[in-house]
Design an enzyme around this catalytic site. Structure first.
Site, PDB file in Angstrom:
ATOM      1  N   GLU A  80       0.858  -1.186   0.000  1.00  0.00           N
ATOM      2  CA  GLU A  80       0.000   0.000   0.000  1.00  0.00           C
ATOM      3  C   GLU A  80       0.896   1.238   0.000  1.00  0.00           C
ATOM      4  O   GLU A  80       0.430   2.347   0.168  1.00  0.00           O
ATOM      5  CB  GLU A  80      -1.004  -0.016   1.158  1.00  0.00           C
ATOM      6  CG  GLU A  80      -0.391  -0.053   2.542  1.00  0.00           C
ATOM      7  CD  GLU A  80      -0.580   1.264   3.273  1.00  0.00           C
ATOM      8  OE1 GLU A  80      -1.717   1.584   3.583  1.00  0.00           O
ATOM      9  OE2 GLU A  80       0.435   1.951   3.517  1.00  0.00           O
ATOM     10  N   CYS A 112      -3.259  -4.606   3.632  1.00  0.00           N
ATOM     11  CA  CYS A 112      -2.177  -5.468   4.129  1.00  0.00           C
ATOM     12  C   CYS A 112      -2.187  -6.876   3.542  1.00  0.00           C
ATOM     13  O   CYS A 112      -1.382  -7.702   3.936  1.00  0.00           O
ATOM     14  CB  CYS A 112      -2.245  -5.559   5.647  1.00  0.00           C
ATOM     15  SG  CYS A 112      -2.070  -3.953   6.437  1.00  0.00           S
ATOM     16  N   HIS A 234      -2.368 -12.150  10.179  1.00  0.00           N
ATOM     17  CA  HIS A 234      -1.996 -10.749  10.045  1.00  0.00           C
ATOM     18  C   HIS A 234      -1.882 -10.163  11.449  1.00  0.00           C
ATOM     19  O   HIS A 234      -2.570 -10.596  12.373  1.00  0.00           O
ATOM     20  CB  HIS A 234      -3.001  -9.972   9.195  1.00  0.00           C
ATOM     21  CG  HIS A 234      -2.588  -8.530   9.055  1.00  0.00           C
ATOM     22  ND1 HIS A 234      -1.341  -8.181   8.586  1.00  0.00           N
ATOM     23  CD2 HIS A 234      -3.217  -7.376   9.383  1.00  0.00           C
ATOM     24  CE1 HIS A 234      -1.228  -6.872   8.616  1.00  0.00           C
ATOM     25  NE2 HIS A 234      -2.336  -6.359   9.088  1.00  0.00           N
TER      26      HIS A 234
END
Ligand SMILES: [Zn+2]
EC number: 2.3.3.10
Lengths: 345, 131
Positions: A80, A112, A234
């Site tokens: 990103e 992400c 994550h």
């Protein structure tokens, strides 16, 4: 079977402690450390960006894969924080590893989880026989607005995966994704810093997608948490990661090796790829791994992976993730502001 | 500026030099003629390892315009394993820690950018070999 032929990590050398950021904004560092389970974060140098991090990680992946880079048929960089708004990072990476010109390349964006999306795309291209090897990278130099809660965690790092069919060091048993339209975090065109939905980023966003992707994959594979030696999720902070691991029924010995955010911060697209590379560094063959990414916006990609004996032949051929975790130099907020170009001149 | 930096991408990203097959001398950046062999020059492309030692160095405190924000920084002449000497910046190392003979390896970094809306130039720099 399609699998991982080589993998490589990279984390910039510089770190800033939560105490140092909290000092500038007059906040209680212990409240932040206990609240987020983050102690320090990585900071890229002035001459590092997503492209240079992706190149470093890719070169490490090539050292382990021992293939001719010209056999790579696809390069996908998920991030990103691409250096250009228009002009691909993937072409810079492909040129720097000498894979050009016969290949396809593209940049991916999905907060992400853009790195794991690239892995899935390579899996499809390799499985169908369209390419021999694919290179998927998750890398970021994430920025939080000065004083924003994200500033304590937004960090830099990445990992690269070469996907192929022969001489794999790990096989993909299956993959499963869970995706909905959820505006929990965003950055509009031309704006330097992202915005987020505060508490909204938790339950309906991170937890819902990670849990559903993990459960969906385990249902598809017919597995239970105890069938896995390691899991990695994550990790926007340490707290979310440990909570989601526990909700899913995983134990500390399964989730701790993949958790890096307390020491390097949230590396965004690099987070699950880096956590997975640390797990692979610690494998000897035969281990089964569950990996689940999360990208705001929102979606999760889950992977069921079995490590092969070949891991022992390759893991020492490039610097391990632990090397980069331990290689560090602390900087103060002033140097950090300069490195992150927070001072406009 | 864009065209000039684009033309050198291949050699600068991958440290592609030339080796004279007549005398074995390696040159970087690539040149047309081997000064030792002149008409007998037999050049072939060679991909350099990027590993070498600091031959000599200088700490830059007053930097040219494009590099002001990085000062103080270290510019060194590196003697590569293959014998060629090349100039480059030393990164991930404090100026006071650099020494002659220090083992280094090439690393891919941003070299400069043409303002905040121009092209970003990437290329090699060097960092200490630690492991
Ligand atoms: Zn000659």
């Amino acid at each position: 079977m399609v699998g991982i032929v080589g993998y490589g990590a990279y984390i910039p050398k510089y770190r800033i402690k939560v105490e140092e950021i909290a000092r500038v904004w007059n906040k209680d560092p212990n409240a932040i450390k206990n609240g987020l389970l983050v102690y320090e974060k990585s900071v890229p140098s002035l001459d590092e960006d997503t492209a240079t991090i992706a190149v470093e990680a890719s070169k490490n992946a090539l050292k382990r894969a021992n293939i001719d880079p010209k056999d790579i048929g696809a390069v996908y960089v998920g991030s990103e924080s691409h250096p250009y708004a228009v002009k691909p990072t993937a072409t810079i990476v492909a040129e720097a590893i000498d894979a050009t010109p016969e290949l396809t390349a593209a940049d991916l964006e999905f907060a992400c989880k853009a790195g794991t999306a690239g892995i899935q795309m390579c899996m499809g291209l390799v499985e169908s026989g369209l390419i021999k090897y694919g290179l998927a990278i998750g890398a970021d130099t994430a920025q939080g607005a000065p004083g924003d809660a994200l500033e304590y965690t937004a960090a830099a790092g990445g990992a690269a995966y070469i996907i192929g069919k022969s001489d794999v060091i790990a096989e993909f048993n299956g993959t499963y994704s869970y995706t909905t339209d959820t505006p929990d975090f965003w950055r509009r065109e031309g704006k330097p810093y992202p915005r987020h939905g505060g508490r909204f980023t938790g339950e309906p966003a991170y937890f819902k997608h990670v849990i559903n992707a993990a459960k969906g994959l385990m249902e598809k594979m017919g597995t239970k948490p105890e069938d896995y030696d390691y899991c990695v999720f994550h990790q926007p902070n340490g707290k979310f990661y440990i909570r989601v691991a526990k909700i899913l029924g995983f134990k500390e010995e399964q989730y701790k090796v993949g958790l890096l955010t307390p020491y390097i911060g949230n590396t965004y697209s690099g987070a699950v790829p880096l956590g997975l590379s640390n797990i692979l560094d610690n494998c000897d063959g035969g281990e089964r791994i569950l990996a689940v990414s999360y990208g705001s916006g929102a979606g999760s990609d889950a992977f069921d992976i079995t490590v092969t004996d070949r891991i022992n032949k390759v893991k020492d051929k490039a610097p391990k993730t632990a090397y980069y975790l331990e290689r560090k130099e602390y900087i103060d907020y002033a140097i950090y502001a300069k490195f992150r170009r927070k001072i406009k001149m | 500026m864009v065209v000039r930096s684009w033309r050198h991408i291949k050699e600068r990203y991958n440290l592609i030099g030339v080796i004279c097959k007549n005398c074995g001398t390696v040159y970087f950046p690539p040149r047309e003629i081997c000064p030792k062999c002149r008409r007998k020059t037999k050049f072939e492309e060679i991909k350099l390892s990027g590993r070498g030692k600091v031959y000599t160095y200088s700490v830059v405190h007053v930097a040219p315009k494009d590099f002001e924000k990085q000062a103080p920084y270290v510019i060194a002449i590196i003697e590569l394993e293959e014998g060629a000497k090349i100039t480059g910046q030393i990164v991930d190392c404090k100026p006071e820690d650099v020494y002659i003979g220090m083992p280094v390896e090439a690393v891919f970094r941003r070299i400069k950018e043409d303002g905040d809306d121009g092209v970003i130039t990437y290329g090699y720099k060097f960092r200490p070999i630690e492991n």
